[in-house]
Motif scaffolding. Structure first.
Motif: not given
Length: 117
Positions: A60-61, A63-64, A66, A81, A86-87, A90
């Motif tokens: 996660l970290r 890829q995003h 945020q 987060v 972010l969608n 998710l």
């Protein structure tokens, strides 16, 4: 998602309670007396902290931007987060995952009480 949507989604889960044990700005959501989500009501954009599997945390970290290690928490197991960008899918998945991880650590007696409530 905004703070009210996050709160409503969490409170719809079985056995969830809310409190402000640290200060008047950090809402803590617990299942069976154990934290699964923290939400800073003072920060903009909205920021939550959720528990995640360590391997998924790394992914996660990467890829995003945020998603980072949670401030004042065990960064191996907790992520901060930033909701912005972010969608919704998710975000809900992160909340569900955190709830499930914490729920599984509860004693079988507490889990059964929650399930049968």
């Amino acid at each position: 998602m905004d703070a009210n949507e996050v709160l409503e989604y969490c409170l719809a889960k079985k056995g969830v309670s809310e409190s402000f044990p640290f200060d008047n700005e950090t809402l803590v959501l617990k299942v069976g007396g154990k934290m699964f989500l923290l939400m800073s009501l003072a920060k903009q954009p909205l920021q939550i902290s959720v528990k995640t599997d360590p391997e998924w945390s790394e992914e996660l970290r990467e890829q995003h931007p945020q998603i980072t290690g949670a401030y004042h928490m065990n960064k191996t197991h907790w992520n901060s987060v930033s909701i912005d960008g972010l969608n919704r899918e998710l975000l809900l998945k992160l909340i569900d995952h955190s709830y499930d991880l914490v729920f599984q650590t509860l004693t079988s007696k507490i889990r059964n009480t929650i399930i049968n409530a």
